[in-house]
Design an enzyme around this catalytic site. Sequence first.
Site, PDB file in Angstrom:
ATOM      1  N   ASP A 561      29.069  52.271  46.742  1.00 10.86           N
ATOM      2  CA  ASP A 561      30.136  51.692  47.393  1.00 10.86           C
ATOM      3  C   ASP A 561      30.024  52.227  48.801  1.00 10.86           C
ATOM      4  O   ASP A 561      29.949  53.328  49.106  1.00 10.86           O
ATOM      5  CB  ASP A 561      31.511  51.430  46.891  1.00 10.86           C
ATOM      6  N   GLU A 562      30.571  51.493  49.716  1.00 15.80           N
ATOM      7  CA  GLU A 562      31.145  51.815  51.009  1.00 15.80           C
ATOM      8  C   GLU A 562      29.942  52.693  51.771  1.00 15.80           C
ATOM      9  O   GLU A 562      30.417  53.741  52.442  1.00 15.80           O
ATOM     10  CB  GLU A 562      32.608  52.455  51.092  1.00 15.80           C
TER      11      GLU A 562
END
Length: 895
Positions: A561-562
């Site tokens: 993620d991210e």
Amino acid sequence: MKKQIATSILLTLGLSACSEVTVNEKVTPSTLFEASTSSVPTTDRQTQLQQFGDNLAVRYRVVTNIPDEHCDKAQADGRCFVAEIDLQSNIDFNHKDWAIYFSQMRPVHSVEGDEFTLTHVKGDLYRIEPTAAFVGFQQGIKKTLRFRGELWQLSETDAMPNYYLVSPGLAPVVIASTVLQKDSETGLELRPYVEAYHDMVKQYRRTEADKLPPATAAQLYINNAAVSDNAALAVNSIVPTPQHIDIKAHDKSVLLSKGVKIVYQGAIQELLKPEQIAAALTRLARLGVMQSEQGLKVNLEKREGIEGSYLLDITSTEIRIAANDASGFSYGLSTLASLVDVKDLRVNPMTITDSPRYPFRGMHIDVARNFHGKEMIFKLLDQMAAYKLNKLHLHMADDEGWRLEIADLPELTDIGSKRCHDLDEDKCLLPQLGSGPFADTSVNGFYSKQDYIDILQYADARQIQVIPSMDMPGHSRAAIKSMEARYRKLMAQGEKGEANRYLLSDANDKTVYSSVQYYDDNTLNVCMESTYQFVDKVIDEIAKLHQAAGVPLSRYHIGADETAGAWKQSPECLAFIANNDKGVASIDDLGAYFIERISNQLASKGIEAAGWSDGMGHVRPEKMPAKVQSNIWDVIAYKGHERAHKQLNNGWDVVLSNPEVLYFDFPYEADPKEHGYYWASRATNSHKVFSFMPDNLAANAEQWTDLQNLPFEADDTVKKDADGNVTASPRKQGKAFRGIQGQLWSETIRSDDTAEYMIFPRLLMLAERAWHQAEWEVPYQYQGAVYNQSSGFFTPEMRARQAEDWQRLANTLGHKELIKLDKAGIDYRVPTVGASIKDGKLFANIAYPGLKIEYREQNGDWQTYQEGVAVKTPLDIRAIAADGNRRGRSLFIEK
């Protein structure tokens, strides 16, 4: 005026006259301070610095969250807040060769005044230094540093603790006034350096459209009005609610004061080992129901059924539990424990047939940002088993820490498991999240190999699978810096090949990026083969620990993620794109390539890959293994159902982890004093978790509002782009979510007490929704539908049944269940109290009826509340824990 622009954030800083903001400059010891010319001996200078740190009063206040004309229009839609830091010394201190380091969760855009500079170091770490205009601290004279930061600061917990002083050649000194304190009655953290919010318009609204009312006593009195005290509702109530209960109304209640005697019937011992139900029996013993030869017989029998299903039959002469596996027997005993009232140890005769709603019923805990030790994990596992949760997602590596010992890579824990004031990061990571300058604090630490084996075995004995997670390729700064330190050490020893073996970063990468947490160096370089050798090594070593525990590794969460836009200027990646034969045509495809490659690497080892939905959304499904899990962390109010349905339609195992209802690091109520981040919700209490309709995400638009308490619409129909391509669609017929998972991220959570406060009692309602599908939930409509607060699919009859169900569960918590958490030593949140003054009389209510309430008039003692008691305002009001020991946070009633 000097201005240095951040290469990592790409801001145009609007600076006031005589101010200096330096952002993300290269940090080396030589650039920190001018060399001291003082002839004072070091020991005397250290004493002076310590005295200054002990006598410097720091005061932090948010002035306003309303943007003005000085906000940077290029950032965050022109949103900014104004805050002030008061510095007042009780002694004279005229030295200039010092700096104050502190954690500031939002980027600083500009500073007012001419005596101090404010410099961004890394992540949330900032530095205050005196300028040439600084005239020293005089005893009792306050100096104020006023600055503007990005977006909002809506919580007192945003102001991180442990500011510290640094001066050349001296040991750092923590500023005493910024150290957290603990309230002796509530057990809650206190921040004496933070000024309370007083203006809820200027300080607590996100925007002019924000309609979220603060959770004052008056507002809570309205919120709690639907729940009344009815102890009878708790008697036969079970958490989580079983599928079918048949109460034998004409039979007498069964007394368990003499305990229970476990009897294995037939060939059941071939199916069930005593140690597999030992934890469930230990919980019964904690409640007062011991194992005894004189106890009521509990016959264990075999019964066909799905995993975790069971039959529990209680009569006056015996108890019978029938199941097909260890989890079913354990859950049957857990249900018996839920029926027990600890005051009299009686249960009523009944027959229960039960099975789980979802196969995946999980809880995630982040021990990377701030460490939580093995004993806290054991306590969490005990309660997960008690409420029939079966997956522990253990997040052990992130930017701020690596928490698991890995064979042959000691740097991961020697350096990556602790934060301290070492700007070169040869001994530790930089301080973050208010961790302070020293390594020997409770927020630092790691699990030894044996610790992890112990956790695996403890979980397995409670029928809980541990899913390890070391976040990659973003959120990986701890690993990157540890391997860079390893590289420097081995290069100094002349071992170039070994130095490069597990290197995770390209020293020539000039890419400018900033992660969500404001790092510019936290992403693995996915174009280097050494990165994949590192990941392979880590996974193999974790798998060995699972094997040693007798619990094979079958699922690994890679995070994914991210990822913050790294690699674009990396020579390694530019060469990889130019020369690769792996179907990667663009720098923008590298994140997906990493996830696909690691997922298939895991699959080749017989391990299922899992990841967060944003990263998983970038992959090519045809390049992924057939078996893969995605955790959906999209916000429902902002089209969160769309990605969930898309990934479910891919054929993946989808686990719902939606933030506004399942992130337990968010505040319980809309109050700046409540703990936690709040980017998706400022009010996630147990009732909201209870009200979740997970099988129909979009339908929650009929009962919930968005972040600003405004209605929203969820369109779950087919959508197409201009070229006719489907961009979103409903779930396919027959596709079902795998389960749900609660999350505790630990950025603001330093102690085990605080972690328990945030998790409990919300975990009980997580278990309720993961195990039991309520009759009032809106059925899913596979043809698609549009949901809003007037669409009418959530009918008045459904709403009435939901309210009735909550009335039962709220009374069950208050009258019967919270005392069990007390007996287990769980520091759950004691709710704040609703109150109204009518004609000089006090009327109060509470989220969990059965808990006692007390009030205190000004300068008076605490008094037991009785309905309609005559009082004089102002006053304070609070609740008491079920066992009568801890108090909840008090609310002030002015009139």
